[in-house]
Scaffold this active site. Structure first.
Site, PDB file in Angstrom:
ATOM      1  N   GLU A  13      -4.215   3.447  -2.260  1.00  0.00           N
ATOM      2  CA  GLU A  13      -4.877   5.031  -2.293  1.00  0.00           C
ATOM      3  C   GLU A  13      -4.263   5.665  -3.689  1.00  0.00           C
ATOM      4  O   GLU A  13      -3.644   6.551  -3.668  1.00  0.00           O
ATOM      5  CB  GLU A  13      -4.518   5.757  -1.069  1.00  0.00           C
ATOM      6  CG  GLU A  13      -5.264   5.465   0.163  1.00  0.00           C
ATOM      7  CD  GLU A  13      -4.560   6.069   1.301  1.00  0.00           C
ATOM      8  OE1 GLU A  13      -3.838   7.103   0.999  1.00  0.00           O
ATOM      9  OE2 GLU A  13      -5.057   6.028   2.560  1.00  0.00           O
ATOM     10  N   GLU A  38      -6.985   0.432   6.552  1.00  0.00           N
ATOM     11  CA  GLU A  38      -6.350   1.879   7.364  1.00  0.00           C
ATOM     12  C   GLU A  38      -7.435   2.382   8.260  1.00  0.00           C
ATOM     13  O   GLU A  38      -8.613   2.839   7.555  1.00  0.00           O
ATOM     14  CB  GLU A  38      -5.462   2.595   6.525  1.00  0.00           C
ATOM     15  CG  GLU A  38      -4.210   2.011   5.992  1.00  0.00           C
ATOM     16  CD  GLU A  38      -3.372   2.900   5.124  1.00  0.00           C
ATOM     17  OE1 GLU A  38      -3.519   4.048   5.614  1.00  0.00           O
ATOM     18  OE2 GLU A  38      -2.787   2.404   4.331  1.00  0.00           O
TER      19      GLU A  38
HETATM   20  C1  BG6 Z   1      -2.312   7.036   4.661  1.00  0.00           C
HETATM   21  C2  BG6 Z   1      -1.164   6.238   3.804  1.00  0.00           C
HETATM   22  O1  BG6 Z   1      -3.359   7.567   3.963  1.00  0.00           O
HETATM   23  O2  BG6 Z   1      -2.020   7.910   5.652  1.00  0.00           O
HETATM   24  C3  BG6 Z   1      -0.214   5.993   4.791  1.00  0.00           C
HETATM   25  O3  BG6 Z   1      -1.636   5.364   3.191  1.00  0.00           O
HETATM   26  C4  BG6 Z   1       0.441   7.437   5.661  1.00  0.00           C
HETATM   27  O4  BG6 Z   1       1.122   5.693   3.857  1.00  0.00           O
HETATM   28  C5  BG6 Z   1      -0.952   7.500   6.599  1.00  0.00           C
HETATM   29  O5  BG6 Z   1       1.334   6.826   6.473  1.00  0.00           O
HETATM   30  C6  BG6 Z   1      -0.556   8.530   7.646  1.00  0.00           C
HETATM   31  O6  BG6 Z   1      -0.275   9.668   7.243  1.00  0.00           O
HETATM   32  P1  BG6 Z   1       0.334  10.894   8.014  1.00  0.00           P
HETATM   33  O7  BG6 Z   1       0.560  11.943   7.165  1.00  0.00           O
HETATM   34  O8  BG6 Z   1      -0.723  11.129   9.126  1.00  0.00           O
HETATM   35  O9  BG6 Z   1       1.539  10.603   8.770  1.00  0.00           O
END
Ligand code: BG6
Length: 458
Positions: A165, A363
């Site tokens: 990202e 993801e």
């Molecule tokens: C993703 C990132 O976009 O979101 C991760 O690549 C991150 O590193 C994940 O942990 C979740 O984010 P959050 O803010 O909901 O904990």
């Protein structure tokens, strides 16, 4: 029964800085997060910093067993640049080489496909002090780091990733003050974006030279931008939002060139980054072999309500307002919209406009604050997470039936992990982490995920 192709892989993603933790004698250098936490711990949820995390550095052997217990056939993590080369461009830390080789061998010994990312928001602090990604010297230091990784671990890694990202550190570091250096500096932000792309292209080049039979890609958050309506002003807002948020890395990475409209906009705002003519050839000739796509929630936009203040610093969002669609489906535990159809739309876009390049969903997941309230008889009953995954898989399956070139699904994440300023606020794991004693317990979703993988569908 929804069945996925025979070669489809199932697994999860995490990153080094979010899972490894730090020991006094491990030789790791500071990255920007280590430094920032010491400077301003109050910015981090509950003041939990990056040295805690889920102690993967110490417990990786047992954690890798959890991969099997939750049905993984693929696993993605990242190397911490600041662990391998503590000051970013100097000596290699032999303890880091030993650690990563053992982890990667452990993954392979369990018969799991290994994806390794080189950069997950974690710049060595020594390089940040020299100007960070604003400086071309960081691009060259990254290229050297990438080459060392290919040489040292190339025999173990199935798929390499240059960046996770990359738009996020640009937005969060130079516009929204959520990542170090937490400044508002559009000119620097655009330079950082450009240098990151150049670094990615140089890593692709190096990887193809050093390990010709390997695959290297980039992980992008390709959230489609949906206009509020079909009014031309709303449609324009969505097009420009997508130019900045997605195409700024997608087009140079996959097509080898920036979209002309983006170049024109940047020039109009007098933000064209410093570049050398031969860079454009490097970008043109070194496209990725595949993409990783991260998808959590859609981006909905509308034409801006107000004209921009010509004296204010430039923000891409002068061209679009964020829009909350009435009646949208929500994950109330994270405050994010759930829109499963986004996966299908991403797949269609890659098929129609990007040569149907091979990709993996790298993801996707459901963050839940206060998840302990869902514990029954000692186990987190996260049926909401199972439903979330199923909903997105239905759309992914539909896209694959229609020809999408998607090769796997990686959930975020396998064990609850530390997440930047949000620290441990939002839990995403298939496995629960108890921060008080570092014990792990498989959630209901972890057991379900194993069946999903074994049945190659549901
Ligand atoms: C993703 C990132 O976009 O979101 C991760 O690549 C991150 O590193 C994940 O942990 C979740 O984010 P959050 O803010 O909901 O904990």
């Amino acid at each position: 029964m929804i069945r996925f192709p025979d070669d489809f892989v199932w697994g999860s993603s995490t990153s080094g800085p979010q899972s490894e933790g730090r020991l006094p004698d491990d030789g790791k250098g500071d990255n920007t997060w280590d430094y920032w936490f010491r400077q301003a711990p109050e910015k981090f949820h509950n003041q939990v910093g990056p040295e805690v995390t889920s102690t993967f550095y110490e417990h990786y052997e047992t954690d890798l067993d959890y991969l099997l217990e939750t049905g993984h056939t693929a696993f993605r993590t990242s190397i911490q640049w600041s662990r391998l080369i503590p000051d970013g461009d100097g000596e290699v830390n032999p303890k880091a080489v030993d650690f990563y080789r053992k982890v990667f061998e452990g993954v392979k010994a369990r018969g799991i496909e290994l994806l390794v990312n080189l950069y997950h928001f974690d710049l060595p602090m020594a390089l940040e002090l020299k100007g960070g990604w604003v400086e071309r010297s960081t691009v060259l230091a990254y290229e050297r780091y990438a080459r060392l990784c290919f040489e040292m671990f190339g025999d173990l890694v199935d798929r390499w990733i240059t960046f996770n990202e990359p738009i996020v550190p640009v937005e969060c570091g130079y516009f929204y003050q959520l990542h170090y250096p937490a400044t508002v500096d559009p000119k620097a932000g655009i330079q950082v974006a450009y240098h990151t792309q150049l670094a990615s292209s140089l890593a692709v080049k190096a990887c193809h030279e050093l390990i010709p039979d390997s695959k290297i890609g980039i992980v992008l958050n390709l959230t489609p931008a949906y206009p509020r309506s079909q009014h031309p002003a709303d449609v324009k807002a969505a097009r420009i939002a997508e130019l900045f948020q997605a195409k700024s890395f997608l087009d140079p990475s996959v097509k080898g060139a920036y979209p002309q409209e983006l170049i024109d906009l940047i020039r109009m705002h007098d933000l064209t980054p410093a570049y050398q003519a031969e860079d454009l050839e490097v970008i043109r000739e070194n496209c990725v072999d595949y993409l990783g796509v991260n998808y959590y929630q859609p981006l909905r936009v509308a034409a801006p309500r107000y004209a921009a203040n010509p004296e204010a610093p430039f923000f891409p969002s002068v061209y679009f307002d964020h829009y909350e669609m009435p009646g949208r489906k929500m994950n109330p535990h994270r405050g994010w919209e759930i829109y499963e159809r986004g996966v299908y739309d991403i797949a269609q876009n890659l098929k129609k406009n990007y040569g149907n390049i091979e990709w993996l969903l790298t993801e996707n997941g459901m963050g839940v604050e206060g998840e302990e309230k869902f514990r029954k008889n000692g186990q987190i009953q996260d049926d909401y997470r199972i439903e979330f995954i199923k909903g997105h898989l239905l759309e992914l399956h539909r896209a694959i039936q229609e020809g999408a070139n998607c090769k796997g699904y990686l959930v975020w994440t396998f064990i609850d992990c530390w997440s930047w300023l949000n620290s441990y606020k939002n839990r995403y794991g298939l496995v629960e982490l108890d921060l008080t004693d570092q014990s792990r317990r498989i959630k209901k979703s972890g057991l379900w995920f194993k069946q999903l993988s074994q049945n190659n569908g549901f």
